[in-house]
Design a protein around this motif. Sequence first.
Motif, PDB file in Angstrom:
ATOM      1  N   SER A  88       0.834  -1.204   0.000  1.00 58.67           N
ATOM      2  CA  SER A  88       0.000   0.000   0.000  1.00 58.67           C
ATOM      3  C   SER A  88       0.869   1.254   0.000  1.00 58.67           C
ATOM      4  O   SER A  88       0.487   2.288  -0.566  1.00 58.67           O
ATOM      5  N   PHE A  89       2.072   1.152   0.580  1.00 58.87           N
ATOM      6  CA  PHE A  89       2.997   2.293   0.607  1.00 58.87           C
ATOM      7  C   PHE A  89       3.438   2.670  -0.805  1.00 58.87           C
ATOM      8  O   PHE A  89       3.333   3.827  -1.219  1.00 58.87           O
ATOM      9  N   VAL A  90       3.941   1.691  -1.569  1.00 57.31           N
ATOM     10  CA  VAL A  90       4.456   2.012  -2.907  1.00 57.31           C
ATOM     11  C   VAL A  90       3.332   2.457  -3.837  1.00 57.31           C
ATOM     12  O   VAL A  90       3.520   3.374  -4.656  1.00 57.31           O
ATOM     13  N   LEU A  91       2.158   1.836  -3.723  1.00 59.41           N
ATOM     14  CA  LEU A  91       1.045   2.238  -4.570  1.00 59.41           C
ATOM     15  C   LEU A  91       0.546   3.630  -4.186  1.00 59.41           C
ATOM     16  O   LEU A  91       0.147   4.416  -5.053  1.00 59.41           O
ATOM     17  N   GLY A  92       0.591   3.935  -2.888  1.00 60.00           N
ATOM     18  CA  GLY A  92       0.173   5.260  -2.441  1.00 60.00           C
ATOM     19  C   GLY A  92       1.141   6.337  -2.868  1.00 60.00           C
ATOM     20  O   GLY A  92       0.751   7.374  -3.426  1.00 60.00           O
ATOM     21  N   VAL A  93       2.434   6.114  -2.639  1.00 63.24           N
ATOM     22  CA  VAL A  93       3.451   7.103  -2.993  1.00 63.24           C
ATOM     23  C   VAL A  93       3.471   7.350  -4.495  1.00 63.24           C
ATOM     24  O   VAL A  93       3.709   8.478  -4.951  1.00 63.24           O
ATOM     25  N   SER A  94       3.225   6.297  -5.276  1.00 64.43           N
ATOM     26  CA  SER A  94       3.255   6.462  -6.727  1.00 64.43           C
ATOM     27  C   SER A  94       2.103   7.324  -7.233  1.00 64.43           C
ATOM     28  O   SER A  94       2.174   7.866  -8.346  1.00 64.43           O
ATOM     29  N   GLY A  95       1.050   7.487  -6.416  1.00 72.32           N
ATOM     30  CA  GLY A  95      -0.121   8.229  -6.862  1.00 72.32           C
ATOM     31  C   GLY A  95      -0.311   9.581  -6.223  1.00 72.32           C
ATOM     32  O   GLY A  95      -1.291  10.274  -6.517  1.00 72.32           O
ATOM     33  N   THR A  96       0.597   9.980  -5.345  1.00 73.65           N
ATOM     34  CA  THR A  96       0.487  11.284  -4.703  1.00 73.65           C
ATOM     35  C   THR A  96       1.890  11.825  -4.455  1.00 73.65           C
ATOM     36  O   THR A  96       2.884  11.193  -4.824  1.00 73.65           O
ATOM     37  N   SER A  97       1.985  12.979  -3.834  1.00 76.04           N
ATOM     38  CA  SER A  97       3.305  13.563  -3.571  1.00 76.04           C
ATOM     39  C   SER A  97       3.942  12.904  -2.355  1.00 76.04           C
ATOM     40  O   SER A  97       3.258  12.334  -1.501  1.00 76.04           O
ATOM     41  N   ALA A  98       5.274  12.976  -2.293  1.00 77.81           N
ATOM     42  CA  ALA A  98       5.988  12.427  -1.140  1.00 77.81           C
ATOM     43  C   ALA A  98       5.570  13.142   0.137  1.00 77.81           C
ATOM     44  O   ALA A  98       5.487  12.533   1.209  1.00 77.81           O
ATOM     45  N   THR A  99       5.295  14.430   0.033  1.00 76.23           N
ATOM     46  CA  THR A  99       4.897  15.216   1.200  1.00 76.23           C
ATOM     47  C   THR A  99       3.557  14.746   1.747  1.00 76.23           C
ATOM     48  O   THR A  99       3.412  14.468   2.944  1.00 76.23           O
ATOM     49  N   ARG A 100       2.563  14.648   0.877  1.00 74.92           N
ATOM     50  CA  ARG A 100       1.235  14.223   1.322  1.00 74.92           C
ATOM     51  C   ARG A 100       1.273  12.794   1.855  1.00 74.92           C
ATOM     52  O   ARG A 100       0.674  12.493   2.900  1.00 74.92           O
ATOM     53  N   ALA A 101       1.985  11.913   1.160  1.00 70.88           N
ATOM     54  CA  ALA A 101       2.077  10.522   1.607  1.00 70.88           C
ATOM     55  C   ALA A 101       2.715  10.440   2.984  1.00 70.88           C
ATOM     56  O   ALA A 101       2.289   9.645   3.842  1.00 70.88           O
TER      57      ALA A 101
END
Length: 307
Positions: A88-101
């Motif tokens: 879920s981390f890699v899929l989340g980071v790939s779809g939003t900014s590093a800051t928001r994640a």
Amino acid sequence: MQPQSSADSNSVKPTLMLVLTTLFWGGSFVFNKIGFREIPPVTFFFFRFSLATLLMAIICFPRRHRFNRATFVTGIKVGLALGATNLSFVLGVSGTSATRAGFLNNLFVLLIPMLCLLIWRERVDRWTFAGLAGAMAGLWQLARGGVEGFNQGDLLSTLCALFIAMHIITVSKLLRDEDIYLVSLVQFATVATIGGILFMILPAKPFAITAVSGGALAYCAIFPTVICFTLQNTYQRYTTPTKAGLIYTLDPVWSMLGGMLLLGERLTEQEWVGCGLIFAAVVLPLTVKRLRERQLGIGYRAEAAAE
């Protein structure tokens, strides 16, 4: 009870080591996004933990005689939780900014006591509920900010916070007298196996491992995986869970700085407000608890003091 000044001096090295882990973890948001430019997220996930497993196997080779069935079973259980967390981390980071994640992942601090309430009916204080209210306000502000509002990457990063909380609870409930290094080896291998299965069954996507993506992959396998787990398991027992939680709130600070300096990320006004509310919501309950601990002279865990 040891005097407060002595307890504080004993906690300096553990504190510094745990701060170092937050720096490495914060950097993982940035280096994952750099790696994703040439390697798809699931493929990156698979390669990262395959390399981490290899490195941990080398480290654990002198300890192989301690390996037993209990270690294997425990490692698989915590590995399943870690697999859900990192997928879920890699899929989340790939779809939003590093800051928001980074800020969304940090919601795990609030989710741990809520899970303990739901599962074991453990008491949750009013400051945690206040933090949850602040976090909801922060999520609303994030939904208003940004080009896509609260997108799929943000949702997966929030889900990742839940899995982080579940992994931490799993580790705390299952680990007893097992060798931490060997448990880490098994859990890394479990995550790599999950990644390998996904890599084989999902549609193949082209990728290239260049100096840049290879360097990002090496960073993520070594620093926020092998080194961070080792430092966390070694030094977190020398401080209280509350103080450790406060230290871990630095994660999104590093991911934000890295995103701005290395990736050129910029936040809108609503995003600044949302991230600020989430950060405050996480820090507030921990700060109140930590002040109570200091009043009681609690600087580190009792079992560490006994050693």
